[in-house]
Design a protein around this motif. Structure first.
Motif, PDB file in Angstrom:
ATOM      1  N   GLU A 131     108.184 150.862 102.988  1.00 49.87           N
ATOM      2  CA  GLU A 131     109.174 149.883 103.450  1.00 49.87           C
ATOM      3  C   GLU A 131     108.599 149.050 104.601  1.00 49.87           C
ATOM      4  O   GLU A 131     108.696 147.817 104.616  1.00 49.87           O
ATOM      5  N   LEU A 132     107.958 149.726 105.540  1.00 49.29           N
ATOM      6  CA  LEU A 132     107.400 149.005 106.695  1.00 49.29           C
ATOM      7  C   LEU A 132     106.273 148.063 106.274  1.00 49.29           C
ATOM      8  O   LEU A 132     106.178 146.943 106.765  1.00 49.29           O
ATOM      9  N   ALA A 133     105.437 148.520 105.340  1.00 51.51           N
ATOM     10  CA  ALA A 133     104.298 147.690 104.897  1.00 51.51           C
ATOM     11  C   ALA A 133     104.779 146.443 104.166  1.00 51.51           C
ATOM     12  O   ALA A 133     104.085 145.428 104.114  1.00 51.51           O
ATOM     13  N   HIS A 134     105.997 146.533 103.587  1.00 51.04           N
ATOM     14  CA  HIS A 134     106.533 145.398 102.827  1.00 51.04           C
ATOM     15  C   HIS A 134     107.611 144.632 103.590  1.00 51.04           C
ATOM     16  O   HIS A 134     108.405 143.922 102.973  1.00 51.04           O
ATOM     17  N   GLU A 135     107.632 144.777 104.892  1.00 50.66           N
ATOM     18  CA  GLU A 135     108.619 144.016 105.681  1.00 50.66           C
ATOM     19  C   GLU A 135     108.424 142.513 105.486  1.00 50.66           C
ATOM     20  O   GLU A 135     109.359 141.747 105.463  1.00 50.66           O
ATOM     21  N   ASP A 136     107.161 142.097 105.354  1.00 46.58           N
ATOM     22  CA  ASP A 136     106.885 140.681 105.057  1.00 46.58           C
ATOM     23  C   ASP A 136     106.640 140.527 103.556  1.00 46.58           C
ATOM     24  O   ASP A 136     106.136 141.460 102.914  1.00 46.58           O
ATOM     25  N   THR A 137     106.960 139.353 103.031  1.00 46.25           N
ATOM     26  CA  THR A 137     106.811 139.116 101.586  1.00 46.25           C
ATOM     27  C   THR A 137     105.360 139.280 101.153  1.00 46.25           C
ATOM     28  O   THR A 137     104.446 138.709 101.758  1.00 46.25           O
ATOM     29  N   VAL A 138     105.156 140.047 100.073  1.00 49.95           N
ATOM     30  CA  VAL A 138     103.794 140.243  99.560  1.00 49.95           C
ATOM     31  C   VAL A 138     103.603 139.349  98.333  1.00 49.95           C
ATOM     32  O   VAL A 138     104.305 139.528  97.333  1.00 49.95           O
ATOM     33  N   PRO A 139     102.688 138.391  98.387  1.00 47.53           N
ATOM     34  CA  PRO A 139     102.484 137.518  97.222  1.00 47.53           C
ATOM     35  C   PRO A 139     102.033 138.342  96.014  1.00 47.53           C
ATOM     36  O   PRO A 139     101.216 139.254  96.148  1.00 47.53           O
ATOM     37  N   ALA A 140     102.596 138.035  94.830  1.00 49.36           N
ATOM     38  CA  ALA A 140     102.353 138.854  93.640  1.00 49.36           C
ATOM     39  C   ALA A 140     100.880 138.892  93.240  1.00 49.36           C
ATOM     40  O   ALA A 140     100.369 139.893  92.771  1.00 49.36           O
ATOM     41  N   SER A 141     100.189 137.774  93.437  1.00 45.30           N
ATOM     42  CA  SER A 141      98.814 137.696  92.917  1.00 45.30           C
ATOM     43  C   SER A 141      97.760 138.171  93.921  1.00 45.30           C
ATOM     44  O   SER A 141      96.570 137.915  93.732  1.00 45.30           O
ATOM     45  N   LEU A 142      98.194 138.878  94.955  1.00 50.68           N
ATOM     46  CA  LEU A 142      97.254 139.261  96.027  1.00 50.68           C
ATOM     47  C   LEU A 142      95.991 139.950  95.481  1.00 50.68           C
ATOM     48  O   LEU A 142      94.864 139.553  95.779  1.00 50.68           O
ATOM     49  N   GLY A 143      96.217 141.008  94.672  1.00 52.47           N
ATOM     50  CA  GLY A 143      95.090 141.816  94.178  1.00 52.47           C
ATOM     51  C   GLY A 143      94.107 140.996  93.351  1.00 52.47           C
ATOM     52  O   GLY A 143      92.902 141.266  93.371  1.00 52.47           O
TER      53      GLY A 143
END
Ligand SMILES: C[S@@+](CC[C@H](N)C(=O)[O-])C[C@H]1O[C@@H](n2cnc3c(N)ncnc32)[C@H](O)[C@@H]1O
Length: 431
Positions: free
Chosen positions: A226-238
């Motif tokens: 939950e804490l690691a995803h507090e900010d939006t994670v772009p889907a194509s990161l990987g």
């Protein structure tokens, strides 16, 4: 040390004056916790702040470019590059660095993570733990209650030798909750996030009357997610990242010649840190042998050996860099005990001299980064480790950003970044 080599070290002081253009940077205006929540997945001692990587990525690259960190540590540069619509490439010789960089750059969404965690915890419950009972876990028992250690041992068994994306991410999460100074962690409350020795922690626990808590992995892992995803994670990161494990003197083994547009990195500075000791529990978790890990890393106090190591790394970086590109190297000064007394060695100046005299790089300049040392993880670490005022090794040291150029890149001026409004994901900017 012979007179001549000591003289040579002393002469290194002069190199700075010759090579330093007084470059400006505004990255220090960023507030201390600036950066995407994924950067805080798990600790990495000796890492630089995301704002520093962000600043140089903005300054010397554009959207779609490829940014490499050959000594990626906790993966700050590749993650920051990918968040800013660049390709984030990284390499490190150290297993924990590799796993953490890979986990940060290939995160699982909560809808993927939660069922995966439950499946693995189910498998872990079924593990026959007869053999584990026979193992000598006395050092671990200083940190964990029997209840918690049993869960840790079983899950470790299940994840053993699984290097899939999902297992790597769960390993990253576990490295982020194994031990630390609050109730977020599975261990008793340690003084910091580094792995203290069992002896030290035993005494510390006794002195502070600390008990080993009965904690369960599931709620702690989900809270970390939950804490690691507090900010939006772009889907194509990987898709925009490539993480490798190896010696950075041989980057061509993993990366194409001239395929990289910018390097932002912090190479090891002699013997300032032993990454394997201060991560021994995380290495145990990852089933890696501390001594063989240590042998892979360049840990030397000998200036000549260090010069040779850095020279080989510079050649390797030069090969993977595209024509007309930039390499930024962040290094700290190092305290040395010479026959003539203690003195500070300017590591950036040593590398600048090697780059200028022994490679095809040009030295563009050095930014002297005399910012608040108390915020540096390794300084805090050394204080905790020795716990004596007089052993504060880095007391007078400062960090320096050495800027090298290959060919004739278009040198951007200091970008005007408003750190109060600067986006963590680069979605709102077109650079
Ligand atoms: C100062 S740390 C980098 C920290 C990183 N910038 C961050 O923000 O976390 C230096 C890194 O160099 C790695 N290293 C040491 N010798 C190496 C080698 N020969 N090849 C590749 N990596 C090496 C260490 O494992 C360590 O992670």
């Amino acid at each position: 040390m012979s007179k001549s080599s000591e003289d040579k070290e002393l002469s290194e002081e002069n190199v700075v004056a010759e090579t330093t253009e007084d470059l400006q940077s505004t990255w220090k205006d960023a507030h201390r916790n600036w950066g995407h929540s994924l950067h805080r997945l798990a600790p990495y001692i000796g890492g630089f702040p995301p704002s520093l990587a962000h600043y140089f990525i903005r300054r010397f690259s554009k959207s779609g470019d490829t940014v490499l960190d050959p000594f990626s540590g906790g993966g700050t540069t590749p993650l920051e590059a990918a968040l800013q619509n660049r390709n984030g490439y990284a390499n490190d010789a150290f297993s924990y660095a590799y796993v953490l960089s890979k986990a940060k750059c290939n995160p699982l969404s909560t809808s993927e993570f939660e069922p995966y965690l439950d499946t693995k915890l189910d498998e872990a419950r079924k593990v026959d733990n007869e053999e584990m009972r026979l193992l000598d876990n006395d050092d671990l028992k200083v940190f964990y209650s029997d209840h918690t250690l049993d869960q840790i041992l079983r899950l470790r068994e299940v994840l053993h030798e699984d290097d899939s994306r999902k297992a790597t991410y769960l390993n990253g999460i576990m490295c982020g909750i194994l031990h630390g100074p609050s109730k977020m962690y599975l261990s008793l409350q340690t003084k910091d996030t580094y792995s203290g020795t069992a002896n030290y922690v035993r005494k510390y626990a006794k002195k502070n009357d600390l008990q080993r808590p009965e904690r369960d992995i599931r709620p702690k892992a989900l809270r970390k997610q939950e804490l690691a995803h507090e900010d939006t994670v772009p889907a194509s990161l990987g898709e925009r990242t490539k993480i490798t494990r190896g010696d950075s003197r041989n980057l061509l083994n993993s990366f194409e010649k001239e395929s990289v547009d910018l390097i932002v990195t912090s190479p090891p500075y002699m013997q300032t840190l032993d990454y394997t000791w201060n991560n021994w529990i995380r290495l145990w978790w990852l089933n890696e042998d501390r001594k063989s890990e240590r042998n892979k890393l360049d840990i030397t106090e000998d200036t000549d050996k260090y010069r040779r190591f850095m020279r080989e790394c510079l050649h390797s970086m030069y090969d993977v860099l595209a024509p007309d590109s930039v390499a930024v190297l962040i290094v700290g000064d190092v305290q040395k005990n010479l026959a003539s007394g203690k003195r500070t060695l300017n590591t950036a100046a040593i590398i600048a001299e090697e780059a200028r005299n022994r490679t095809d790089f040009d030295v563009h300049g050095i930014i002297s980064d005399a910012y608040d040392l108390d915020s540096r993880a390794y300084v805090v670490f050394n204080r905790l480790k020795y716990d004596h005022e007089e052993d504060r090794k880095e007391k007078d040291a400062i960090d320096r950003c050495l800027i090298l150029t290959k060919g004739d890149p278009d040198m951007q001026s200091d970008p005007d970044i408003d750190w109060e409004t600067e986006s963590y994901t680069g979605l709102e900017q077109n650079q």
